[in-house]
Design an enzyme around this catalytic site. Structure first.
Site, PDB file in Angstrom:
ATOM      1  N   ASP A   1     -16.001 -33.408 -57.248  1.00 62.75           N
ATOM      2  CA  ASP A   1     -15.729 -32.023 -57.663  1.00 62.75           C
ATOM      3  C   ASP A   1     -14.323 -31.567 -57.309  1.00 62.75           C
ATOM      4  O   ASP A   1     -13.930 -30.442 -57.654  1.00 62.75           O
ATOM      5  CB  ASP A   1     -16.691 -31.051 -56.957  1.00 62.75           C
ATOM      6  CG  ASP A   1     -18.136 -31.202 -57.401  1.00 62.75           C
ATOM      7  OD1 ASP A   1     -18.366 -31.655 -58.539  1.00 62.75           O
ATOM      8  OD2 ASP A   1     -19.020 -30.857 -56.605  1.00 62.75           O
TER       9      ASP A   1
ATOM     10  N   GLU B   1     -25.079 -30.105 -49.058  1.00 62.44           N
ATOM     11  CA  GLU B   1     -23.890 -29.481 -49.645  1.00 62.44           C
ATOM     12  C   GLU B   1     -24.126 -27.978 -49.576  1.00 62.44           C
ATOM     13  O   GLU B   1     -25.077 -27.466 -50.170  1.00 62.44           O
ATOM     14  CB  GLU B   1     -23.678 -29.926 -51.090  1.00 62.44           C
ATOM     15  CG  GLU B   1     -22.354 -29.403 -51.619  1.00 62.44           C
ATOM     16  CD  GLU B   1     -22.294 -29.262 -53.134  1.00 62.44           C
ATOM     17  OE1 GLU B   1     -21.201 -29.344 -53.683  1.00 62.44           O
ATOM     18  OE2 GLU B   1     -23.350 -29.043 -53.769  1.00 62.44           O
TER      19      GLU B   1
ATOM     20  N   ASP C   1     -27.731 -31.446 -53.091  1.00 59.84           N
ATOM     21  CA  ASP C   1     -26.863 -30.639 -53.937  1.00 59.84           C
ATOM     22  C   ASP C   1     -27.110 -29.139 -53.737  1.00 59.84           C
ATOM     23  O   ASP C   1     -28.267 -28.695 -53.780  1.00 59.84           O
ATOM     24  CB  ASP C   1     -27.149 -31.016 -55.398  1.00 59.84           C
ATOM     25  CG  ASP C   1     -26.126 -30.456 -56.343  1.00 59.84           C
ATOM     26  OD1 ASP C   1     -24.931 -30.750 -56.174  1.00 59.84           O
ATOM     27  OD2 ASP C   1     -26.523 -29.707 -57.268  1.00 59.84           O
TER      28      ASP C   1
HETATM   29  O1  ISL Z   1     -17.248 -27.915 -58.624  1.00 58.78           O
HETATM   30  C1  ISL Z   1     -17.049 -26.950 -57.962  1.00 58.78           C
HETATM   31  C2  ISL Z   1     -15.693 -26.640 -57.618  1.00 58.78           C
HETATM   32  O2  ISL Z   1     -15.182 -27.427 -56.613  1.00 58.78           O
HETATM   33  C3  ISL Z   1     -18.104 -26.142 -57.367  1.00 58.78           C
HETATM   34  O3  ISL Z   1     -18.187 -24.895 -57.887  1.00 58.78           O
HETATM   35  C4  ISL Z   1     -19.370 -26.922 -57.538  1.00 58.78           C
HETATM   36  O4  ISL Z   1     -20.010 -26.556 -58.684  1.00 58.78           O
HETATM   37  C5  ISL Z   1     -20.219 -26.703 -56.330  1.00 58.78           C
HETATM   38  O5  ISL Z   1     -19.526 -27.336 -55.308  1.00 58.78           O
HETATM   39  C6  ISL Z   1     -21.572 -27.350 -56.466  1.00 58.78           C
HETATM   40  O6  ISL Z   1     -21.452 -28.713 -56.745  1.00 58.78           O
HETATM   41  C7  ISL Z   1     -22.591 -29.465 -56.968  1.00 58.78           C
HETATM   42  O7  ISL Z   1     -23.507 -28.856 -57.843  1.00 58.78           O
HETATM   43  C8  ISL Z   1     -23.093 -28.690 -59.201  1.00 58.78           C
HETATM   44  C9  ISL Z   1     -22.471 -29.952 -59.787  1.00 58.78           C
HETATM   45  O8  ISL Z   1     -21.806 -29.626 -60.980  1.00 58.78           O
HETATM   46  C10 ISL Z   1     -21.492 -30.595 -58.842  1.00 58.78           C
HETATM   47  O9  ISL Z   1     -20.980 -31.785 -59.374  1.00 58.78           O
HETATM   48  C11 ISL Z   1     -22.210 -30.810 -57.545  1.00 58.78           C
HETATM   49  O10 ISL Z   1     -21.463 -31.537 -56.610  1.00 58.78           O
HETATM   50  C12 ISL Z   1     -24.324 -28.304 -59.966  1.00 58.78           C
HETATM   51  O11 ISL Z   1     -25.341 -29.229 -59.732  1.00 58.78           O
END
Ligand code: ISL
Length: 565
Positions: free
Chosen positions: A325, A251, A198
């Protein structure tokens, strides 16, 4: 090109909260996934990426972890998790867990201990002295609002790039890194096959972040690909990952292809492949994600072509348009009405015939769509609620357009329950689902899709089989054919081009719209004899000479000696 099991795999992403509820509490769980193991095997996928199931207060649906070594009771027990892993492995399906280590929950024992300035845990997080009325710098949270919260009791500010319940870990502290590596080893020793990491490119913060006049003043962007990121990733690889036959999927927010070449290049960070965001930001307006602009085929094709060409032989792409997301890609890039089946299968053809590892997000294989949100009561996601308020304050969206924006953008579009059948709550739960079920479940559901021979589901299964049968679909080099066609995206994939005309080669034709365009391919492709490998309409002709495509038609041809492996 070096072969790897994870390059040949098709991944299926499970968002456990919304997949299948076995005990009627309205929330999906591990036993619910276990019930569906044969479903996953039937679809033919090779690898499951499971979103977080660790103990968590659930402020961000598990991305706020309070204990990395425990399963959250709403999902079941460690025994359930072990049974799930064994059940997957028994079916030759591997498992990737989510690694959420940019931040913890504020209810994690480390954070609780860190509130004491004398405690060794104080330095696990970014605590900053200073005026309670003035945050240390102007960094903004990804979920909207300041990235700093003042803790009255401690008398200091702490950093959170996401929700205030998700304080950022201080990776500069070697003790934090040791804790993370130990925890990773704990899961590897249990037998997992890798991690999806993440927001991994946010873990290194700029020097002087806690110094009010320091470098931190230039904005949150400075947390992206920070100064010590390479070093941390390399260390993580050398200390833990290199001991296992594991895949690492980073990610990486705001990653450019140039940066990807650095991070994913051989012998560099040990990250095998990454999620970048370029193609899922094409429809952002001037105000960002909560502002809207039409995407165009030109941009989409140019963007993904660039990633295909620039990473070829250097790194490896992930192929996705949907995840937990993103809004549903069928509603975003296809037509979820008249051409529901055609556009879902056309987009699937793209995602399974580019170079990279395809990711299928739960429900994508049956053509699940965005949810028709009518009121804010139906929204659950912190990110949506907060950002919509801010978009309104800033004037990007007028009151009367708020619901339309949510229907288009909210992450909850992807989080509505998996639609298994036409019974109450789509067969997801016997209780009250935690988030509403999309009312279209009576038509769009697994049971109907599996019963219909030419359904989206069967097409996904055929695509997965096809990729397994043809090395060229995995490893072949990508070449764009008609760079300026207004409606069609056409390309070839060629394995071992040094073999010349004898090299296995496929041609892919994708009509992105509802017209019936004619395609005139370059002579060296059009004049070859071709065999249709897969298509989403019956009776597609075998010749490539002047094809006329039907609305959202997709065709994949083997050219001459494209061989089965
Ligand atoms: O969700 C978003 C828009 O598409 C992004 O800003 C997202 O927060 C970013 O991609 C990071 O995502 C990951 O980390 C976040 C979590 O809320 C997401 O679900 C995860 O995939 C924080 O841990």
């Amino acid at each position: 090109m070096n072969r790897s099991w994870w390059k040949e795999a098709v991944v299926y992403q499970i968002y456990p909260k919304s997949f299948n509820d076995s005990d009627g509490d309205g929330v999906g769980d591990l036993r619910g996934i276990i019930e569906k193991l044969d479903y996953l095997a039937d679809l033919g996928i090779d690898l499951v990426w499971l979103n977080p199931v660790y103990e968590s207060p659930g402020a961000d649906n598990g991305y706020d972890v309070s204990d990395y070594r425990a399963i959250d009771p709403q999902y079941g027990t460690m025994e359930d998790w072990e049974e799930l892993l064994a059940g997957l492995h028994a079916r030759d399906i591997r498992l990737v867990m989510d690694l959420v280590v940019n931040h913890t929950s504020d209810e994690h024992e480390w954070f609780e201990a860190s509130r004491d300035p004398e405690s060794p845990y104080h330095d696990y997080y970014f605590w900053c002295e200073g005026d309670p009325d003035e945050p240390p710098n102007g960094w903004r949270s990804f979920f909207g609002g300041p990235a700093w919260t003042y803790d009255q009791e401690v008398g200091k500010w702490y950093l959170h790039l996401f929700d205030e319940k998700q304080p950022d870990l201080n990776w500069e502290n070697p003790a934090v890194r040791e804790e993370v590596y130990d925890m990773m080893r704990f899961w590897f020793e249990k037998g997992i096959d890798g991690f999806r990491m993440d927001v991994i490119n946010l873990i290194s913060k700029p020097e002087g972040l806690l110094d009010r006049d320091g470098a931190g003043g230039h904005g949150t962007q400075q947390a992206v690909n920070g100064p010590r990121l390479h070093e941390y990733l390399r260390e993580m690889h050398d200390r833990v990952i290199s001991d296992y036959d594991a895949v690492t999927i980073g990610e990486m927010v705001d990653l450019s292809v140039e940066e990807a070449r650095e991070f994913l290049g051989p012998d560099d960070t040990g990250i095998d492949t990454a999620f970048h965001f370029e193609h899922v930001q094409l429809d952002f307006g001037a105000g960002g994600r909560w502002d809207y602009e039409e995407w165009t085929l030109e941009e989409l094709r140019e963007t993904l072509t660039r990633w295909q060409v620039e990473l070829d032989g250097i790194g490896w792409n992930t192929l996705y348009m949907s995840n937990h997301d993103q809004p549903r890609h069928l509603s975003r890039f296809g037509d979820d009405g008249t051409y529901h089946r055609e556009s879902a299968t056309m987009l699937a053809t793209l995602l399974h015939t580019l170079q990279g590892t395809p990711f299928v997000y739960q429900g994508e294989e049956i053509g699940m769509t965005n949810y028709p949100f009518e009121s804010l009561d139906e929204v659950r996601d912190v990110d949506t609620i907060r950002n919509v308020e801010i978009a309104q304050e800033r004037g990007y969206v007028a009151e009367e357009n708020v619901m339309e924006l949510i229907r288009r953008r909210s992450r909850d579009n992807a989080r509505t329950p998996m639609q298994w059948d036409g019974t109450a709550n789509a067969g997801f739960t016997e209780g009250e689902p935690w988030i509403p079920v999309n009312p279209n479940y009576t038509e769009i559901n697994v049971s109907a899709e599996m019963a219909t021979p030419d359904s989206i589901w069967h097409y996904y299964r055929d695509l997965i089989d096809l990729r397994r049968a043809h090395d060229v679909l995995v490893y072949g080099h990508y070449e764009l054919l008609l760079p300026n066609h207004p409606e069609v995206w056409a390309y070839t994939r060629t394995l071992d081009p040094e073999e010349g005309a004898g090299a296995p080669r496929v041609a892919v034709l994708l009509n992105f719209f509802d017209g019936s365009p004619t395609v005139r391919l370059p002579a060296e492709v059009a004049e070859r004899s071709a065999e249709l490998l897969i298509g989403n309409y019956p009776d597609a002709e075998d010749s490539l000479d002047e094809c006329r495509l039907r609305p959202y038609e997709a065709r994949v041809y083997a050219l001459e000696s494209a061989t089965h492996r």
